[in-house]
Design a protein around this motif. Sequence first.
Motif, short mmCIF file in Angstrom:
data_model
loop_
_atom_site.label_atom_id
_atom_site.label_comp_id
_atom_site.label_asym_id
_atom_site.label_seq_id
_atom_site.Cartn_x
_atom_site.Cartn_y
_atom_site.Cartn_z
N LEU A 38 0.84 -1.21 0.00
CA LEU A 38 0.00 0.00 0.00
C LEU A 38 0.87 1.25 0.00
O LEU A 38 0.57 2.24 -0.69
CB LEU A 38 -0.93 -0.01 1.21
N VAL A 39 1.94 1.23 0.76
CA VAL A 39 2.86 2.38 0.79
C VAL A 39 3.41 2.63 -0.62
O VAL A 39 3.48 3.77 -1.09
CB VAL A 39 4.00 2.14 1.79
N GLU A 40 3.78 1.55 -1.29
CA GLU A 40 4.28 1.69 -2.66
C GLU A 40 3.19 2.25 -3.58
O GLU A 40 3.45 3.09 -4.44
CB GLU A 40 4.75 0.33 -3.18
N ARG A 41 1.94 1.78 -3.37
CA ARG A 41 0.84 2.20 -4.26
C ARG A 41 0.52 3.68 -4.08
O ARG A 41 0.32 4.40 -5.07
CB ARG A 41 -0.41 1.35 -3.96
N VAL A 42 0.47 4.17 -2.83
CA VAL A 42 0.15 5.58 -2.64
C VAL A 42 1.30 6.46 -3.13
O VAL A 42 1.08 7.55 -3.64
CB VAL A 42 -0.22 5.90 -1.17
N SER A 43 2.52 5.98 -2.98
CA SER A 43 3.66 6.75 -3.52
C SER A 43 3.53 6.86 -5.03
O SER A 43 3.75 7.94 -5.61
CB SER A 43 4.99 6.06 -3.15
N ARG A 44 3.18 5.75 -5.65
CA ARG A 44 3.01 5.76 -7.11
C ARG A 44 1.85 6.67 -7.52
O ARG A 44 1.91 7.34 -8.56
CB ARG A 44 2.77 4.33 -7.60
N ALA A 45 0.79 6.68 -6.70
CA ALA A 45 -0.37 7.53 -7.00
C ALA A 45 0.02 9.00 -7.01
O ALA A 45 -0.59 9.80 -7.74
CB ALA A 45 -1.48 7.28 -5.97
N GLY A 46 1.00 9.37 -6.20
CA GLY A 46 1.45 10.76 -6.18
C GLY A 46 2.62 11.03 -7.09
O GLY A 46 3.25 12.10 -6.99
N ASP A 47 2.92 10.06 -7.97
CA ASP A 47 4.07 10.19 -8.88
C ASP A 47 5.35 10.48 -8.11
O ASP A 47 6.20 11.28 -8.54
CB ASP A 47 3.84 11.30 -9.92
N CYS A 48 5.49 9.83 -6.97
CA CYS A 48 6.67 10.03 -6.12
C CYS A 48 7.46 8.74 -6.01
O CYS A 48 6.87 7.65 -5.95
CB CYS A 48 6.26 10.51 -4.73
N PRO A 49 8.77 8.82 -5.89
CA PRO A 49 9.58 7.60 -5.82
C PRO A 49 9.45 6.87 -4.48
O PRO A 49 9.72 5.68 -4.40
CB PRO A 49 11.00 8.10 -6.04
N ASP A 50 9.08 7.62 -3.43
CA ASP A 50 8.97 6.98 -2.12
C ASP A 50 8.01 7.78 -1.25
O ASP A 50 7.55 8.86 -1.61
CB ASP A 50 10.34 6.87 -1.44
N ILE A 51 7.73 7.22 -0.07
CA ILE A 51 6.70 7.82 0.79
C ILE A 51 7.17 9.15 1.38
O ILE A 51 6.36 10.05 1.61
CB ILE A 51 6.30 6.83 1.91
N ARG A 52 8.46 9.30 1.61
CA ARG A 52 8.95 10.58 2.16
C ARG A 52 8.76 11.72 1.17
O ARG A 52 8.36 12.83 1.53
CB ARG A 52 10.44 10.46 2.51
N THR A 53 9.03 11.42 -0.10
CA THR A 53 8.81 12.45 -1.12
C THR A 53 7.33 12.80 -1.20
O THR A 53 6.96 13.98 -1.31
CB THR A 53 9.30 11.94 -2.49
N LEU A 54 6.48 11.78 -1.13
CA LEU A 54 5.03 12.04 -1.18
C LEU A 54 4.59 12.87 0.03
O LEU A 54 3.78 13.80 -0.11
CB LEU A 54 4.27 10.71 -1.20
N GLU A 55 5.12 12.56 1.20
CA GLU A 55 4.77 13.34 2.39
C GLU A 55 5.14 14.81 2.19
O GLU A 55 4.37 15.71 2.56
CB GLU A 55 5.48 12.76 3.62
N GLY A 56 6.30 15.03 1.60
CA GLY A 56 6.70 16.41 1.32
C GLY A 56 5.75 17.09 0.36
O GLY A 56 5.43 18.28 0.52
N GLU A 57 5.26 16.35 -0.62
CA GLU A 57 4.32 16.90 -1.59
C GLU A 57 2.99 17.24 -0.93
O GLU A 57 2.38 18.28 -1.20
CB GLU A 57 4.13 15.90 -2.74
N VAL A 58 2.51 16.36 -0.03
CA VAL A 58 1.26 16.61 0.68
C VAL A 58 1.40 17.86 1.55
O VAL A 58 0.50 18.72 1.59
CB VAL A 58 0.87 15.39 1.54
N LYS A 59 2.52 17.99 2.21
CA LYS A 59 2.74 19.17 3.07
C LYS A 59 2.78 20.45 2.22
O LYS A 59 2.21 21.48 2.60
CB LYS A 59 4.04 19.01 3.85
N ARG A 60 3.46 20.38 1.09
CA ARG A 60 3.56 21.56 0.23
C ARG A 60 2.19 22.02 -0.24
O ARG A 60 1.81 23.20 -0.13
CB ARG A 60 4.44 21.24 -0.98
N LEU A 61 1.38 21.06 -0.74
CA LEU A 61 0.08 21.42 -1.30
C LEU A 61 -0.91 21.85 -0.22
O LEU A 61 -1.68 22.79 -0.39
CB LEU A 61 -0.48 20.24 -2.10
N SER A 62 -0.88 21.16 0.93
CA SER A 62 -1.83 21.52 1.99
C SER A 62 -1.51 22.91 2.54
O SER A 62 -2.42 23.70 2.85
CB SER A 62 -1.81 20.47 3.11
N LYS A 63 -0.23 23.21 2.65
CA LYS A 63 0.15 24.55 3.11
C LYS A 63 -0.32 25.62 2.11
O LYS A 63 -0.85 26.68 2.49
CB LYS A 63 1.66 24.62 3.29
#
Length: 982
Positions: free
Chosen positions: A946-971
């Motif tokens: 699931l971690v791999e799938r959500v990372s892929r859903a955000g076009d991110c190589p890993d979950i840390r990159t995706l977390e950074g993207e979520v923080k950027r957009l939510s801010k």
Amino acid sequence: MGETATYLKDVAAEVIRPQSQTEAKTVTSQLKDLAKQEAALAEVIASDGALRSFLVAALSLSPYLREAATVSPHLLATAVTEPLEPTLERLVTETRDCWKPREGRTPSEAEVMTALRTLKRSVSFLVALADLARLFTARDTTRWLTLLADAAVAAAIDHLLLGGHESGKLTLKDPEKPSIGSGLIVLGMGKLGGYELNYSSDIDLVIFFDPESGILPDPLDGSEIYGRMMRRLVRILQERTADGYVFRTDLRLRPDPGSTPLAVPVEAGLLYYESRGQNWERAAFIKARAMAGDLEAGEWFLRQLVPFVFRKYLDYAAIADIHSIKRQIHVHKGHGAIAVKGHDVKLGRGGIREIEFFAQTQQLIAGGRMPPLRTRQTEVALEMLAEANWITPAIAAELTEAYWFLRDVEHRIQMVRDEQTHRLPDSEAELKRIAFMLGFSDTAAFSARLETVLRTVEKRYARLFEQETKLSGVEGNLVFTGQQDDPETLKTLASLGFERPADISRVIRTWHYGRYRATQSVEARERLTELTPDLLKAFGESSRADEALLRFDSFLSGLPAGIQLFSLIGNNPALLSLIVTVMSSAPRLADIISSRPHVFDGMLDPGLMAELPTREYLSERLRTFLTAARHYEEQLDRLRIFAAEQRFLIGIRLLTGAIDGIQAGRTFTDLADLLIEQALLAVEREIEAAHGRYPGGRVALMGMGKLGSFELTAASDVDLILLYDYDDEAGESDGAKPLDSTRYFTRLTQRLIAALSAPMAEGVLFEVDMRLRPSGNKGPVATRIRTFRKYQQEEAWTWEHMALTRARMVCGDRGLVDEACAVVAETLSRQREEQKIATDVREMRDLIEQEKPPRDIWDLKLVPGGLIDIEFIAQYLRLVAPARGLTIDTNEMSTMQALEALGNEMLPPDDLATVREALRLFTELSQIIRLCIDGPFSPKEAPAGLVERVSRAGDCPDIRTLEGEVKRLSKAVRGIFRKLVS
């Protein structure tokens, strides 16, 4: 027996030689000491002849034999003075008779155990010396060891039966011959059955009993009485005492050993083999032999099993299953050289097991039509196969020679220290010991001969299984027969990516025992066996492979049948990949198909991924599915079945990326609309049957929240408002049990809630939330249209009008639907004071943040700048649009559609782009997470898939990159929201 020398003194010169002169000197010194205790040895030790040289070499090469001679010098004296075969015959007879009463007294169990151990040590010692002296061939050695085992087991059984008789638990027909007519059947399996035992063999026994034999006071007590007796049998034979042990004893080849007693009733055994017997058990029963207990009953039992073991017609697909008993996946050509050091001469490539199964496979295929092939001994089987023209005489001779050479090697390996091993030493010094014991001059000569033999066997075995490469997906053993883990299989499982290989091995053995409905048929197990390497490889490549395979096991346990599924997976790699994806990424989906396997049927549709089902397609399928429902409860159950299957299939498309989160929300909502509509129709029919129709009565359902905005997830509640109307002149309904208007429409609403949310055999359709109706939980559950209109025009708060921006009519009376739509359109077209709306929206968001703070950044709904902020932006724009001269033709819009319709005029382009980007990402992530797990998402706790799938859903190589993207957009979204409503 064949031509064998009679005395050990007939040994030829230089049969074997000691490992070193140092060892030879040490042993010579020990022999001189022994000669002082045994006069018979003195002359041999004093001479310089071939016998002395042989004894020095034998005892230096085998620490086990040296220790035995030191402990019991008389054994060595017997060996050099007595004729071998008559002595062995006497010792075997003594073994068979050691249970018998003497001088009016029955030997105790301890005395029997001592006698058996002493006699076993004597026979093994004499046979080993004759073997090393080349006075016995490997055929002679295995036969004498088997005769000893037969005598020991038979003696122990007679001792136990006699003890049962003397204690009153049994009534024997003849206490002097306890086994005769007892109905206690003891079958020797494997090498014991085939007269092919080696020095350190386990003995495999299968025990059955006839409850109606007449010796049990109560036939119902048989399992308990014989179960205790068999536990004592194992203790008598294998417990290590000061005198050693007799034979390690294994009773796990009995039917389904994980759930059956140690001794199985005859009828239960026959029923098992008839209905659930496996191909590996058929192979095992080729060698089965009645060797102790009631021999006549044992022969009868084996005759009953002939149709099971030797079928008249055998599907050649069964070869794959038979082959799984010894699946050497790297047998095919070009896979590197065979190493001698560390090689397992039994299970390894080109080993003894391959010769045995070369013969047994063909015996199983042809034995039903050719009775001469039904032989227990490997050598005879090869000979009979040649006579039947299944193989050439040259191949039979080649494999027979290889078989006995490898058995010789195996004997020497075990003779060193009496260890149950079949693996050659890793060190040069120890390999030299084995080479010398076999009479080779050095390890090079031995290695060359062994490699030639192994390659010969490997070649013949691989040609027999021409589908070897197809059956093989990975390197290493995959053996799942019996109850014992194969060490090489555990290594293979670990190399494939499983962290708990023993648990995985146990699970797969459960499949093969047919304990699940899906694996009870022979055909299903054969297909599953062929599929197993690919299954394990596919699951092993997923993260947390153990969890994924255990979820698949849970799914398998609930399947009503398996052959269709296994066949489809075998021919459709994409389907296997899909199953692995579900099991490794989506525990929630895995639980659904485990508890409701019927939902999996839809995955078998080859067009599953081709297109998303339209509302019209779903509607037609649902109507057809409901046609056969005869009564109300069955209709509700069928709605739940249809909902579970279609939700699952929509989810599969989302999980695999065939659709995105916004498309999934639309389709989940279309499905919900249709289900709610059918539930309402069914409820209306029920109410009318009990209470009649209400004059002028009309009902319509308004969807709110995510249902209204086409954004449902796999786990969403549905927010509903039930609207109704009726003729003012009517006082009550016209049925047998008339109701006034309030009670009539309240009762209808309550029945609808129950129809949707009540737990039934097929689960819950939807949890229903009606708190968005006028007056919330304080008011009536159903609302008359005029009340709804008045409330929205005169009493509703800003937050209720915000909710109304997502209102949509789901189903109901067309006239009432139009009236409700008009009320909504009229309410939302009113011009409002922008500052007041901004203040109310901001305060509403602050209140939610105070009362329901987000758990973490992954709480995508509640996090500042998350989905609620985006929804509030769209709702704010909708409420203030009329004041800016903007009109909206329809209210049936998703949040994205509302942003697109209003944002171009009311938001800076960059802000609109940011909000749309965030909505698309947060929707995608929310849809996937809600689909795959119940509860909050935590990257540390979530399945790795699931971690791999959500990372892929955000076009991110890993979950840390995706977390950074979520923080950027939510801010960014939070900044836009604050600027908009400031």
